[in-house]
Design a protein around this motif. Sequence first.
Motif, PDB file in Angstrom:
ATOM      1  N   SER A 290      -9.305 -33.324  -0.380  1.00 56.57           N
ATOM      2  CA  SER A 290     -10.056 -32.556  -0.504  1.00 56.57           C
ATOM      3  C   SER A 290      -8.575 -31.654  -1.305  1.00 56.57           C
ATOM      4  O   SER A 290      -7.964 -31.131  -0.711  1.00 56.57           O
ATOM      5  CB  SER A 290     -10.625 -31.870   0.262  1.00 56.57           C
ATOM      6  OG  SER A 290     -11.617 -30.723  -0.459  1.00 56.57           O
ATOM      7  N   THR A 291      -9.898 -30.730  -2.519  1.00 57.84           N
ATOM      8  CA  THR A 291      -9.528 -29.793  -3.130  1.00 57.84           C
ATOM      9  C   THR A 291      -9.497 -28.209  -2.344  1.00 57.84           C
ATOM     10  O   THR A 291      -9.258 -27.533  -3.100  1.00 57.84           O
ATOM     11  CB  THR A 291      -9.777 -29.537  -4.664  1.00 57.84           C
ATOM     12  OG1 THR A 291     -11.155 -28.967  -4.464  1.00 57.84           O
ATOM     13  CG2 THR A 291      -8.852 -30.508  -5.509  1.00 57.84           C
ATOM     14  N   ASN A 292     -10.095 -28.355  -1.278  1.00 58.55           N
ATOM     15  CA  ASN A 292     -10.057 -27.158  -0.590  1.00 58.55           C
ATOM     16  C   ASN A 292      -9.701 -27.093   0.434  1.00 58.55           C
ATOM     17  O   ASN A 292      -9.837 -28.230   1.697  1.00 58.55           O
ATOM     18  CB  ASN A 292     -11.668 -27.211  -0.293  1.00 58.55           C
ATOM     19  CG  ASN A 292     -12.555 -27.393  -1.293  1.00 58.55           C
ATOM     20  OD1 ASN A 292     -12.469 -26.516  -1.879  1.00 58.55           O
ATOM     21  ND2 ASN A 292     -13.826 -27.968  -1.862  1.00 58.55           N
ATOM     22  N   PHE A 293      -9.101 -26.121   1.278  1.00 61.12           N
ATOM     23  CA  PHE A 293      -8.360 -25.754   2.462  1.00 61.12           C
ATOM     24  C   PHE A 293      -8.534 -25.013   3.825  1.00 61.12           C
ATOM     25  O   PHE A 293      -9.276 -24.280   3.007  1.00 61.12           O
ATOM     26  CB  PHE A 293      -6.344 -25.697   1.912  1.00 61.12           C
ATOM     27  CG  PHE A 293      -6.183 -26.794   0.638  1.00 61.12           C
ATOM     28  CD1 PHE A 293      -5.164 -27.657   1.539  1.00 61.12           C
ATOM     29  CD2 PHE A 293      -6.205 -26.697  -0.725  1.00 61.12           C
ATOM     30  CE1 PHE A 293      -4.805 -28.508   0.421  1.00 61.12           C
ATOM     31  CE2 PHE A 293      -5.278 -27.679  -1.583  1.00 61.12           C
ATOM     32  CZ  PHE A 293      -4.910 -28.782  -0.317  1.00 61.12           C
ATOM     33  N   TRP A 294      -8.302 -25.725   4.510  1.00 59.48           N
ATOM     34  CA  TRP A 294      -8.123 -24.865   6.289  1.00 59.48           C
ATOM     35  C   TRP A 294      -7.182 -23.906   5.301  1.00 59.48           C
ATOM     36  O   TRP A 294      -5.954 -23.650   5.354  1.00 59.48           O
ATOM     37  CB  TRP A 294      -8.422 -25.632   7.242  1.00 59.48           C
ATOM     38  CG  TRP A 294      -8.676 -25.582   8.850  1.00 59.48           C
ATOM     39  CD1 TRP A 294      -8.364 -24.470   9.628  1.00 59.48           C
ATOM     40  CD2 TRP A 294     -10.439 -24.965   8.285  1.00 59.48           C
ATOM     41  NE1 TRP A 294      -9.322 -24.025  10.354  1.00 59.48           N
ATOM     42  CE2 TRP A 294     -10.531 -24.212   9.944  1.00 59.48           C
ATOM     43  CE3 TRP A 294     -11.475 -25.771   8.619  1.00 59.48           C
ATOM     44  CZ2 TRP A 294     -11.524 -24.348  10.723  1.00 59.48           C
ATOM     45  CZ3 TRP A 294     -12.395 -25.624   9.195  1.00 59.48           C
ATOM     46  CH2 TRP A 294     -12.902 -24.780  10.125  1.00 59.48           C
TER      47      TRP A 294
END
Length: 243
Positions: free
Chosen positions: A143-147
């Motif tokens: 995913s291109t989203n990160f925690w």
Amino acid sequence: MSCSRLLIPLYLLSISLLFQLGLAIDLDSYSIYCSQSSFLAGGPYNKNLNNLVRYLDSKTPLTGFGSGSQGLGQNRTYGLALCRGDINSRDCKACVDQASNEIQKVCKLKKEAIAWYDVCMLKYSNLSFLGKIDNKNWYFEESTNFWSNPGYFNKEVIQILSTLQKEAYVSPKMYAAGALEIGNSTTLYGLVQCTRDLSSANCNICLEEAIGAVTPYFHGSVGGKIWGGSCNVRYEIYPFFNA
């Protein structure tokens, strides 16, 4: 961290997820690997491969897995097809049909190929591979989203995948999926699966290698797929498999 937060099986999730009618399968997203070695169009290997693909296409939807070989000597071809453990025979057939069509278009006249879809995979080769761990062919997608706290998130990912690993390698389908509550009102979903030509011991080894790639490849990414020639792992922060 207490393992009691691991929700296996998925029926322990919320009622809204439990009674959903099923997730639509995605046949538009896929990855295909082709070898460099080629065969002659219309030759013995070509005919054996066509027979093998037709066999896998007809056999796999019955149980979610099919494997076999066709031909003799240097013209013999080996193959398998695997559908994700949560999908029905209709969706399994649709995916294997699509994979068998695309793999022969993209890898035209190539002796070795693998097609990975979200809900199935198809693999063939001129080399005998059934029962052996394929630790050379891997596909990674994140995913291109990160925690915001990647260290914490990765530990949670390893936690759920490792727990599912222990269930999958001893199960008849060599498949397990479940969910883990993390952070504030976030649910992490995980899935692991091996091709059923592997022994339980080799399934465990394959999943161990795949899960071991999560931290170096997906450090903090909120979703990731690791598709291999012998096993697959995936995690997301949204439901992507059927209960």
